[in-house]
Enzyme design. Sequence first.
Site, PDB file in Angstrom:
ATOM      1  N   HIS A 133       0.718  -1.160  -0.158  1.00 18.71           N
ATOM      2  CA  HIS A 133      -0.038  -0.011   0.057  1.00 18.71           C
ATOM      3  C   HIS A 133       0.917   1.367  -0.089  1.00 18.71           C
ATOM      4  CE1 HIS A 133      -3.094  -2.522   2.322  1.00 18.71           C
ATOM      5  NE2 HIS A 133      -3.833  -2.412   1.185  1.00 18.71           N
ATOM      6  N   SER A 156      -2.913  -7.947   2.747  1.00 19.80           N
ATOM      7  CA  SER A 156      -3.574  -7.667   4.026  1.00 19.80           C
ATOM      8  C   SER A 156      -3.707  -9.027   4.595  1.00 19.80           C
ATOM      9  CB  SER A 156      -4.744  -6.796   4.241  1.00 19.80           C
ATOM     10  OG  SER A 156      -4.128  -5.482   3.623  1.00 19.80           O
TER      11      SER A 156
END
Length: 287
Positions: free
Chosen positions: A37, A193
Amino acid sequence: MIIVKTIAELQDALFQQRQQAKTIGFVPTMGNLHHGHLSLVDKAKEVADIVVVSLFVNPTQFGPNEDFDSYPRTFEADCEKLHNHNTDIVFAPSVEEVYPGFAQNKTQPNLTKVHVAELGKDHCGAARPGHFDGVTTIVSKLFNMVRPDFAVFGQKDFQQLAIIRRMVQDLNIPVTIIGAPILREENGLAMSSRNGYLSQEQKDQAAGIHRVLTWAKEQLITHKLSFDSVEQSAVEQLTNQGFRVDYFNVSNADTLQVAEVSDKKLVILAAAYLGKVRLIDNVTLTI
Ligand code: PAF
């Protein structure tokens, strides 16, 4: 860095930036941020004056038996990472702010949905009905809230990126979409994630997806094996390594349809479960 929780606060902050003719880069996320990210945030900072990052776990892209409730919410840690990566505005709205009435009517918070046909029907679309409508609806809502000049998405979600590009083109949304390369752990595992759900042992095992994708790419480029035989052998290898394979597809990189021998730009898309954790990855190639 400022943190805003309502659309009105966000638009107020952005109004001041627009007054100064600043360009806006946007990175939509569901939080629980990792280096992948943060590389998108760095990319946005490279191309735009101001970077907005949204932290919003979007309920409409999760199926009824998926991990919406247990999806990790790590707001404080995310804000610290974003601060260290020169983010200007963090937008962290509540579900009620984004989908008024959601709590009363869980199944249909919006009457309007954005649906991109064809590109969303196979691969993850087949395994997760309604998922991509949830993604395109939230992304178009966020685009309307932020009105960015640039938006950055990771290439790990290859199908998502293709669908968003098509949505932007079809709906004439005035934003430039930038696809950023997949970031990998040293063992090749694509950063995600959901890797947080894996034990260290499973993380080593999970790197097998990338190894098999790399093997498949090599077979297609060097040994010119047929798409079918490569797919079949890859599924067998992954199954033998303890994965439950959802799909392993050699596809046309633009249409995401089953690849034809005349296709030049290909993508190999894979999804497989390790225990309860669903992992996706891909590699692109030109032949
Ligand atoms: O890729 C994601 O994290 C999500 O699908 C996105 C684009 C933030 C929409 O909720």
